[in-house]
Design a protein around this motif. Structure first.
Motif, PDB file in Angstrom:
ATOM      1  N   ASP A 371       0.794  -1.223   0.000  1.00  0.00           N
ATOM      2  CA  ASP A 371       0.000   0.000   0.000  1.00  0.00           C
ATOM      3  C   ASP A 371       0.833   1.283   0.000  1.00  0.00           C
ATOM      4  OD1 ASP A 371      -2.175  -1.627   0.100  1.00  0.00           O
ATOM      5  OD2 ASP A 371      -2.636  -1.303   2.214  1.00  0.00           O
ATOM      6  N   LEU A 372       2.134   1.190   0.375  1.00  0.00           N
ATOM      7  CA  LEU A 372       2.958   2.395   0.481  1.00  0.00           C
ATOM      8  C   LEU A 372       3.582   2.699  -0.883  1.00  0.00           C
ATOM      9  CD1 LEU A 372       4.069   4.484   2.548  1.00  0.00           C
ATOM     10  CD2 LEU A 372       6.104   3.040   2.716  1.00  0.00           C
ATOM     11  N   PRO A 373       3.257   3.843  -1.511  1.00  0.00           N
ATOM     12  CA  PRO A 373       3.822   4.160  -2.824  1.00  0.00           C
ATOM     13  C   PRO A 373       5.319   4.460  -2.743  1.00  0.00           C
ATOM     14  CG  PRO A 373       2.492   5.993  -1.998  1.00  0.00           C
ATOM     15  CD  PRO A 373       2.301   4.864  -1.043  1.00  0.00           C
ATOM     16  N   ALA A 374       6.045   4.135  -3.803  1.00  0.00           N
ATOM     17  CA  ALA A 374       7.496   4.291  -3.816  1.00  0.00           C
ATOM     18  C   ALA A 374       7.922   5.744  -3.639  1.00  0.00           C
ATOM     19  CB  ALA A 374       8.065   3.726  -5.117  1.00  0.00           C
ATOM     20  N   GLU A 375       7.103   6.689  -4.079  1.00  0.00           N
ATOM     21  CA  GLU A 375       7.477   8.098  -3.937  1.00  0.00           C
ATOM     22  C   GLU A 375       7.506   8.553  -2.485  1.00  0.00           C
ATOM     23  OE1 GLU A 375       3.134   8.016  -5.490  1.00  0.00           O
ATOM     24  OE2 GLU A 375       5.038   6.962  -5.882  1.00  0.00           O
ATOM     25  N   ARG A 376       6.977   7.725  -1.561  1.00  0.00           N
ATOM     26  CA  ARG A 376       7.014   8.054  -0.136  1.00  0.00           C
ATOM     27  C   ARG A 376       8.276   7.522   0.547  1.00  0.00           C
ATOM     28  NH1 ARG A 376       3.656  12.216   0.554  1.00  0.00           N
ATOM     29  NH2 ARG A 376       1.515  11.751  -0.057  1.00  0.00           N
ATOM     30  N   TYR A 377       9.093   6.742  -0.188  1.00  0.00           N
ATOM     31  CA  TYR A 377      10.306   6.205   0.417  1.00  0.00           C
ATOM     32  C   TYR A 377      11.254   7.354   0.745  1.00  0.00           C
ATOM     33  CZ  TYR A 377       8.876   1.576  -1.340  1.00  0.00           C
ATOM     34  OH  TYR A 377       8.205   0.412  -1.601  1.00  0.00           O
ATOM     35  N   GLY A 378      11.883   7.265   1.904  1.00  0.00           N
ATOM     36  CA  GLY A 378      12.864   8.276   2.288  1.00  0.00           C
ATOM     37  C   GLY A 378      12.273   9.510   2.934  1.00  0.00           C
ATOM     38  N   GLU A 379      10.940   9.581   3.083  1.00  0.00           N
ATOM     39  CA  GLU A 379      10.316  10.731   3.736  1.00  0.00           C
ATOM     40  C   GLU A 379      10.475  10.625   5.250  1.00  0.00           C
ATOM     41  OE1 GLU A 379       6.257  11.202   2.688  1.00  0.00           O
ATOM     42  OE2 GLU A 379       6.680  11.961   0.678  1.00  0.00           O
ATOM     43  N   TRP A 380      10.547  11.767   5.913  1.00  0.00           N
ATOM     44  CA  TRP A 380      10.544  11.792   7.377  1.00  0.00           C
ATOM     45  C   TRP A 380       9.694  12.962   7.849  1.00  0.00           C
ATOM     46  CZ3 TRP A 380      11.967   8.063  10.496  1.00  0.00           C
ATOM     47  CH2 TRP A 380      11.972   8.304  11.883  1.00  0.00           C
ATOM     48  N   PRO A 381       8.736  12.715   8.738  1.00  0.00           N
ATOM     49  CA  PRO A 381       8.387  11.433   9.359  1.00  0.00           C
ATOM     50  C   PRO A 381       7.949  10.405   8.316  1.00  0.00           C
ATOM     51  CG  PRO A 381       7.344  13.254  10.538  1.00  0.00           C
ATOM     52  CD  PRO A 381       7.890  13.825   9.269  1.00  0.00           C
ATOM     53  N   SER A 382       8.293   9.172   8.574  1.00  0.00           N
ATOM     54  CA  SER A 382       7.986   8.103   7.638  1.00  0.00           C
ATOM     55  C   SER A 382       6.481   7.882   7.546  1.00  0.00           C
ATOM     56  CB  SER A 382       8.668   6.811   8.084  1.00  0.00           C
ATOM     57  OG  SER A 382       8.317   5.736   7.222  1.00  0.00           O
ATOM     58  N   ARG A 383       6.052   7.521   6.327  1.00  0.00           N
ATOM     59  CA  ARG A 383       4.641   7.173   6.128  1.00  0.00           C
ATOM     60  C   ARG A 383       4.394   5.683   6.365  1.00  0.00           C
ATOM     61  NH1 ARG A 383       1.617  11.103   3.496  1.00  0.00           N
ATOM     62  NH2 ARG A 383       2.653  13.105   3.807  1.00  0.00           N
ATOM     63  N   HIS A 384       5.441   4.941   6.669  1.00  0.00           N
ATOM     64  CA  HIS A 384       5.301   3.509   6.927  1.00  0.00           C
ATOM     65  C   HIS A 384       4.660   3.325   8.300  1.00  0.00           C
ATOM     66  CE1 HIS A 384       6.451  -0.681   7.640  1.00  0.00           C
ATOM     67  NE2 HIS A 384       6.738  -0.787   6.349  1.00  0.00           N
ATOM     68  N   LEU A 385       3.608   2.497   8.370  1.00  0.00           N
ATOM     69  CA  LEU A 385       2.839   2.341   9.609  1.00  0.00           C
ATOM     70  C   LEU A 385       3.719   1.925  10.785  1.00  0.00           C
ATOM     71  CD1 LEU A 385       0.014   2.214  10.974  1.00  0.00           C
ATOM     72  CD2 LEU A 385      -0.084  -0.187  10.289  1.00  0.00           C
ATOM     73  N   ILE A 386       4.690   1.043  10.551  1.00  0.00           N
ATOM     74  CA  ILE A 386       5.533   0.538  11.637  1.00  0.00           C
ATOM     75  C   ILE A 386       6.485   1.611  12.160  1.00  0.00           C
ATOM     76  CG2 ILE A 386       7.330  -1.132  12.256  1.00  0.00           C
ATOM     77  CD1 ILE A 386       4.601  -2.400  11.933  1.00  0.00           C
ATOM     78  N   PHE A 387       6.987   2.448  11.253  1.00  0.00           N
ATOM     79  CA  PHE A 387       8.035   3.397  11.642  1.00  0.00           C
ATOM     80  C   PHE A 387       7.523   4.805  11.935  1.00  0.00           C
ATOM     81  CE2 PHE A 387      10.131   0.284   8.730  1.00  0.00           C
ATOM     82  CZ  PHE A 387      10.820  -0.407   9.725  1.00  0.00           C
ATOM     83  N   ALA A 388       6.312   5.107  11.529  1.00  0.00           N
ATOM     84  CA  ALA A 388       5.771   6.456  11.751  1.00  0.00           C
ATOM     85  C   ALA A 388       5.758   6.861  13.221  1.00  0.00           C
ATOM     86  CB  ALA A 388       4.375   6.560  11.151  1.00  0.00           C
ATOM     87  N   PRO A 389       5.412   5.962  14.181  1.00  0.00           N
ATOM     88  CA  PRO A 389       5.360   6.386  15.591  1.00  0.00           C
ATOM     89  C   PRO A 389       6.696   6.861  16.149  1.00  0.00           C
ATOM     90  CG  PRO A 389       4.189   4.304  15.294  1.00  0.00           C
ATOM     91  CD  PRO A 389       4.927   4.578  14.030  1.00  0.00           C
ATOM     92  N   PHE A 390       7.822   6.443  15.535  1.00  0.00           N
ATOM     93  CA  PHE A 390       9.126   6.779  16.110  1.00  0.00           C
ATOM     94  C   PHE A 390       9.532   8.224  15.840  1.00  0.00           C
ATOM     95  CE2 PHE A 390       9.673   2.070  15.291  1.00  0.00           C
ATOM     96  CZ  PHE A 390       9.272   1.731  16.571  1.00  0.00           C
ATOM     97  N   ALA A 391       8.817   8.895  14.951  1.00  0.00           N
ATOM     98  CA  ALA A 391       9.073  10.328  14.770  1.00  0.00           C
ATOM     99  C   ALA A 391       8.651  11.095  16.012  1.00  0.00           C
ATOM    100  CB  ALA A 391       8.322  10.849  13.543  1.00  0.00           C
ATOM    101  N   ILE A 392       7.710  10.514  16.776  1.00  0.00           N
ATOM    102  CA  ILE A 392       7.221  11.143  18.011  1.00  0.00           C
ATOM    103  C   ILE A 392       7.899  10.540  19.228  1.00  0.00           C
ATOM    104  CG2 ILE A 392       5.153  11.576  19.405  1.00  0.00           C
ATOM    105  CD1 ILE A 392       3.523  11.249  16.807  1.00  0.00           C
ATOM    106  N   ASP A 393       8.113   9.226  19.209  1.00  0.00           N
ATOM    107  CA  ASP A 393       8.650   8.511  20.371  1.00  0.00           C
ATOM    108  C   ASP A 393       9.910   7.752  19.961  1.00  0.00           C
ATOM    109  OD1 ASP A 393       8.986   7.316  22.820  1.00  0.00           O
ATOM    110  OD2 ASP A 393       7.417   5.819  22.531  1.00  0.00           O
TER     111      ASP A 393
END
Length: 537
Positions: A371-393
């Motif tokens: 479901d994650l489009p390739a153009e979102r790779y390398g973005e921060w905060p990450s759009r990946h469901l697993i890694f998105a919470p770590f931008a906050i915590d």
């Protein structure tokens, strides 16, 4: 002395003892001793406060519609001889008529009046705020049957499920029902909640026959399953709101548990099965993080009792719930991870829930990757469901990633990758490591990006945590196989590059970048265990 004290008191800081001396004596008793219309108005103002005039009128009319009294009326009758006689007769009249005729006067008698809020909206409030509290106390201590009839009226009317309720009126109705159920567990038992659910019949063209509450609920759900999806969604929303309020009362939680047990039992009935699953998963979605509500213990029962396509449907719903968890994804993962089998359990003895728990991190990661489009790779905060919470915590990243990697490498998980009898190297453990190697590569691309000149520094730091946790959770044999799998992937990129013509320059460049990135990954992975750099191929 009293007047002098009042004059010298700071504005807005009148002591409580002075307020008491200013209160009219016996006001509460006078109000409650009035007519039935007056008692209903006082009750509505005390137990369902801050209603707009139209909401207050609707509620009072509902309460009074079935309340009546005998009224003696006189009428003149002409006898056969022409004489006129006055005849007095007792007729039954609804108290709602009194309310319609003289509602303003009744409100004044109850010390209620329209009040304009700071937002510019009108509501019916007591002139003296203390009356709301004291009337509630008086009703609860002296008018138990009156309170019970009001709650029964709300239940029988089905108004809880009315589509046109304002937020204030809806919240007030829910509070009244829950308060009464908590105060009188004998009258408002498990069947009360089932009957309340069945009150939705009044809002749709669905009727059910006689039988036990559970049988009627099953018939109702079977008929509701063919209704419009908006109708079902409205039903789910109101029921979830009621249950959320009930969960705040310890004594009412067994009623909620009993309802879920009934729903799980109804799953066996063909007609009601589709909506039973919808209802349980809607409650799980809306209340999955509500305190004191472990709805997934019932989802697990459904899963363990399911077979074939039904098991697959439930598993897909669990993944969908995870995808909707947002920043609380790891709270959800903890729920499913608790279903893992104990060490040493044979594959043939795994329950459906245990098998799903072993498959879950792979299935979820695959769905996220899809479901994650390739153009979102390398973005921060990450759009990946697993890694998105770590931008906050960020502080919890190592612990949570370590948990996830350990889950992917769960010893019992080898069994979900059946070996290929035609390929001696395709044993279960190697097949799992190949999936894990691909997954790690994908995570690296998501976190660091595909452009080597624009690597996301935050993402690279987080991916380094991933690499370190994978190194920690694997043994030397597994680490060697991961290196081998990544080397094979580099070689496959080299072959593809050679097969592409010069006119496909952009595609060749992407493959070269991926090959170089895999070499860097192998170097980083090897350095963690002192294997020495292997270099990019």
């Amino acid at each position: 002395m009293f007047i002098r004290d009042l004059e010298s008191a700071p504005v807005g800081e009148l002591p409580g003892k002075w307020r008491e001396r200013l209160r009219p004596s016996g006001v509460v008793e006078v109000i409650v001793a009035g007519s039935e219309a007056q008692r209903v108005a006082a009750y509505s103002g005390a137990f369902v406060p801050s209603l707009s005039p139209s909401d207050f009128n609707r509620l009072a009319t509902l309460f009074l519609a079935k309340e009546s009294r005998l009224v003696e009326r006189e009428r003149r009758v002409v006898a056969a001889d022409g004489t006129v006689h006055a005849v007095r007769e007792a007729t039954e009249e609804s108290w709602a008529n009194d309310w319609r005729r003289d509602s303003d006067h009744i409100l004044r008698d109850c010390h209620l009046r329209p009040t304009l809020s700071m937002e510019g909206t009108w509501s019916i409030e007591f002139r003296e705020p203390y009356l709301k509290r004291e009337l509630r106390i008086y009703f609860e201590r002296n008018c138990v049957m009156f309170l019970q009839r009001r709650a029964e009226c709300l239940q029988e009317s089905g108004i809880l499920f009315a589509r046109d309720l304002t937020p204030n009126l809806l919240q007030g109705i829910v509070s009244v029902l829950v308060d009464r159920a908590a105060a009188d567990l004998f009258c408002f038992g498990n069947s009360w909640l089932l009957d309340l659910v069945l009150g939705f019949q009044s809002q749709v063209q669905v009727e059910v026959g006689s039988g036990t509450p559970a049988e009627r609920l099953g018939e109702f759900l079977a008929k509701l399953a063919i209704e419009d999806i908006k109708v079902r969604s409205h039903f789910f929303l109101r029921l979830a709101m009621l249950i959320r309020e009930m969960l705040d009362r310890e004594q009412l939680r067994p009623m909620v548990h009993s309802l879920l047990d009934t729903l799980v039992a109804l799953r066996r009935e063909e007609g009601s099965r589709p909506l039973v699953l919808d209802l349980i998963f809607e409650l799980a979605r809306r209340l999955r993080f509500a305190p004191h509500f472990e709805v997934y213990s019932w989802v697990r029962k459904l899963l363990d009792q399911g077979t074939g396509a039904e098991r697959q449907s439930i598993a897909s719903r669990v993944i969908a719930q995870a995808l909707g968890s947002g920043p609380r994804i790891f709270d959800f993962l903890d729920i499913v991870r608790a279903w893992l089998p104990e060490q040493g359990r044979e594959m043939t003895r795994l329950s459906n829930a245990q098998r799903l728990a072993l498959e879950f991190p792979f299935a979820l990661s695959l769905r996220i990757a899809r479901d994650l489009p390739a153009e979102r790779y390398g973005e921060w905060p990450s759009r990946h469901l697993i890694f998105a919470p770590f931008a906050i915590d960020e502080a919890s990243s190592r612990e949570k990633i370590g948990m996830l990697v350990g889950w992917l490498l769960e010893p019992s998980g080898r069994a979900i990758f059946p070996p290929d009898p035609k390929d001696s190297s395709a044993i279960s453990e190697i097949l799992r490591l190949r999936v894990l190697a691909d997954l790690i590569e994908h995570w690296g691309r998501v976190l660091e990006g595909d452009d080597p000149l624009r690597i996301c520094s935050e993402g690279r730091s987080l991916f380094q945590v991933v690499v370190e946790e994978v190194s920690t959770c694997t043994d030397p044999h597994e680490r060697a196989w991961l290196q081998r799998i990544w080397k094979e992937k580099q070689d496959s990129y080299t072959r593809k590059i050679g097969e592409l013509g010069r006119e496909r320059r952009d595609e060749r460049c992407r493959l070269v970048e991926r090959r170089v990135w895999l070499g860097d990954l192998r170097d980083r992975f090897a350095a963690l265990v002192g294997m020495g750099a292997v270099g990019a191929v």
